[in-house]
Motif scaffolding. Structure first.
Motif, PDB file in Angstrom:
ATOM      1  N   GLU A  80       0.761  -1.622  -0.009  1.00  0.00           N
ATOM      2  CA  GLU A  80      -0.095  -0.126  -0.128  1.00  0.00           C
ATOM      3  C   GLU A  80       0.661   0.792   0.029  1.00  0.00           C
ATOM      4  O   GLU A  80       1.438   0.755   0.241  1.00  0.00           O
ATOM      5  N   PRO A  81       0.522   2.504  -0.896  1.00  0.00           N
ATOM      6  CA  PRO A  81       1.566   3.511  -1.083  1.00  0.00           C
ATOM      7  C   PRO A  81       1.022   4.230   0.932  1.00  0.00           C
ATOM      8  O   PRO A  81       0.376   3.827   1.439  1.00  0.00           O
ATOM      9  N   LYS A  82       2.201   4.893   0.922  1.00  0.00           N
ATOM     10  CA  LYS A  82       2.158   5.224   2.624  1.00  0.00           C
ATOM     11  C   LYS A  82       1.172   6.689   2.885  1.00  0.00           C
ATOM     12  O   LYS A  82       2.594   7.618   2.536  1.00  0.00           O
ATOM     13  N   LEU A  83       1.046   6.654   2.685  1.00  0.00           N
ATOM     14  CA  LEU A  83      -0.719   8.171   2.663  1.00  0.00           C
ATOM     15  C   LEU A  83       0.155   8.645   3.496  1.00  0.00           C
ATOM     16  O   LEU A  83      -0.503  10.321   3.624  1.00  0.00           O
ATOM     17  N   ASP A  84       0.162   8.140   4.896  1.00  0.00           N
ATOM     18  CA  ASP A  84      -0.035   8.731   6.159  1.00  0.00           C
ATOM     19  C   ASP A  84       1.404   9.456   6.188  1.00  0.00           C
ATOM     20  O   ASP A  84       1.686  10.566   6.733  1.00  0.00           O
ATOM     21  N   ILE A  85       2.200   9.511   5.371  1.00  0.00           N
ATOM     22  CA  ILE A  85       3.602  10.073   5.376  1.00  0.00           C
ATOM     23  C   ILE A  85       3.270  10.874   5.204  1.00  0.00           C
ATOM     24  O   ILE A  85       3.437  12.752   5.504  1.00  0.00           O
ATOM     25  N   ILE A  86       2.785  11.020   3.597  1.00  0.00           N
ATOM     26  CA  ILE A  86       2.428  12.494   2.148  1.00  0.00           C
ATOM     27  C   ILE A  86       1.210  13.684   3.796  1.00  0.00           C
ATOM     28  O   ILE A  86       1.240  14.871   3.934  1.00  0.00           O
ATOM     29  N   GLY A  87       0.512  12.905   4.464  1.00  0.00           N
ATOM     30  CA  GLY A  87      -0.825  13.673   5.409  1.00  0.00           C
ATOM     31  C   GLY A  87      -0.020  13.974   6.472  1.00  0.00           C
ATOM     32  O   GLY A  87      -0.525  14.740   7.096  1.00  0.00           O
ATOM     33  N   ALA A  88       1.531  13.484   7.102  1.00  0.00           N
ATOM     34  CA  ALA A  88       1.411  14.044   8.642  1.00  0.00           C
ATOM     35  C   ALA A  88       2.576  15.683   7.604  1.00  0.00           C
ATOM     36  O   ALA A  88       2.150  16.460   8.232  1.00  0.00           O
ATOM     37  N   ALA A  89       3.052  15.484   6.718  1.00  0.00           N
ATOM     38  CA  ALA A  89       3.435  16.663   6.202  1.00  0.00           C
ATOM     39  C   ALA A  89       3.129  16.942   5.997  1.00  0.00           C
ATOM     40  O   ALA A  89       2.628  18.104   5.819  1.00  0.00           O
ATOM     41  N   LEU A  90       1.841  17.487   5.279  1.00  0.00           N
ATOM     42  CA  LEU A  90       0.810  18.310   4.965  1.00  0.00           C
ATOM     43  C   LEU A  90      -0.264  18.908   5.975  1.00  0.00           C
ATOM     44  O   LEU A  90      -0.916  19.933   6.211  1.00  0.00           O
ATOM     45  N   ALA A  91       0.316  18.269   7.222  1.00  0.00           N
ATOM     46  CA  ALA A  91      -0.994  18.255   8.807  1.00  0.00           C
ATOM     47  C   ALA A  91      -0.435  19.657   9.207  1.00  0.00           C
ATOM     48  O   ALA A  91      -1.575  20.515  10.015  1.00  0.00           O
ATOM     49  N   ASP A  92       0.701  19.912   9.090  1.00  0.00           N
ATOM     50  CA  ASP A  92       0.522  21.380   9.886  1.00  0.00           C
ATOM     51  C   ASP A  92       0.566  22.615   8.685  1.00  0.00           C
ATOM     52  O   ASP A  92       1.552  22.748   7.837  1.00  0.00           O
ATOM     53  N   PRO A  93      -0.320  23.242   9.229  1.00  0.00           N
ATOM     54  CA  PRO A  93      -0.410  24.842   8.812  1.00  0.00           C
ATOM     55  C   PRO A  93       1.297  25.355   8.744  1.00  0.00           C
ATOM     56  O   PRO A  93       1.340  25.737   6.787  1.00  0.00           O
ATOM     57  N   SER A  94       1.885  26.096   8.888  1.00  0.00           N
ATOM     58  CA  SER A  94       3.565  26.068   8.816  1.00  0.00           C
ATOM     59  C   SER A  94       4.213  25.381   7.157  1.00  0.00           C
ATOM     60  O   SER A  94       4.418  26.200   6.579  1.00  0.00           O
TER      61      SER A  94
END
Length: 121
Positions: free
Chosen positions: A4-18
């Motif tokens: 499965e693709p590691k979408l959690d890594i991308i999601g975590a990177a995008l999750a912070d407003p900064s």
């Protein structure tokens, strides 16, 4: 075992407003120094460096050291297209004041080497 693709890594990177602010700043297609991105991120230089590292680990950005500076940019046109697509899904109610009629220029935004005009009013 399914791969499965590691979408959690991308999601975590995008999750912070900064980090999101950093990515938006980089979307105009230029390379920026850490110092320039500190202003965009609205956090300390140390925190900005940590954010930039996380964005690079997620393969959203790339960087190059040149002399005393490190330059950062969106990793690829594919990443820019995906970020642009995600931006169309995100809420935009914060972009203008209630009751304000946006002009075409106000609706225009810079998008990785071209200007895109929002169709929403």
């Amino acid at each position: 075992m399914a791969i499965e693709p590691k979408l959690d890594i991308i999601g975590a990177a995008l999750a912070d407003p900064s980090r999101s602010r950093i990515l938006c700043e980089l979307m105009d297609g230029r390379a920026f120094t850490n110092k320039e991105l500190v202003c965009a991120a609205e956090v300390s230089p140390q925190t900005t460096s940590a954010h930039l590292k996380q964005l690079e680990v997620a393969s959203l950005t790339a960087s190059l050291r040149s002399g005393q500076h490190v330059y950062h940019w969106v990793a690829s046109a594919d990443v820019a297209r995906v970020l642009e697509g995600l931006a169309t899904l995100s809420p935009t109610d914060h972009l203008s004041r209630p009751g304000q009629i946006a002009t075409d220029t106000q609706r225009a935004r810079s998008c990785y080497n071209h200007i895109a005009v929002s169709s929403a009013s």
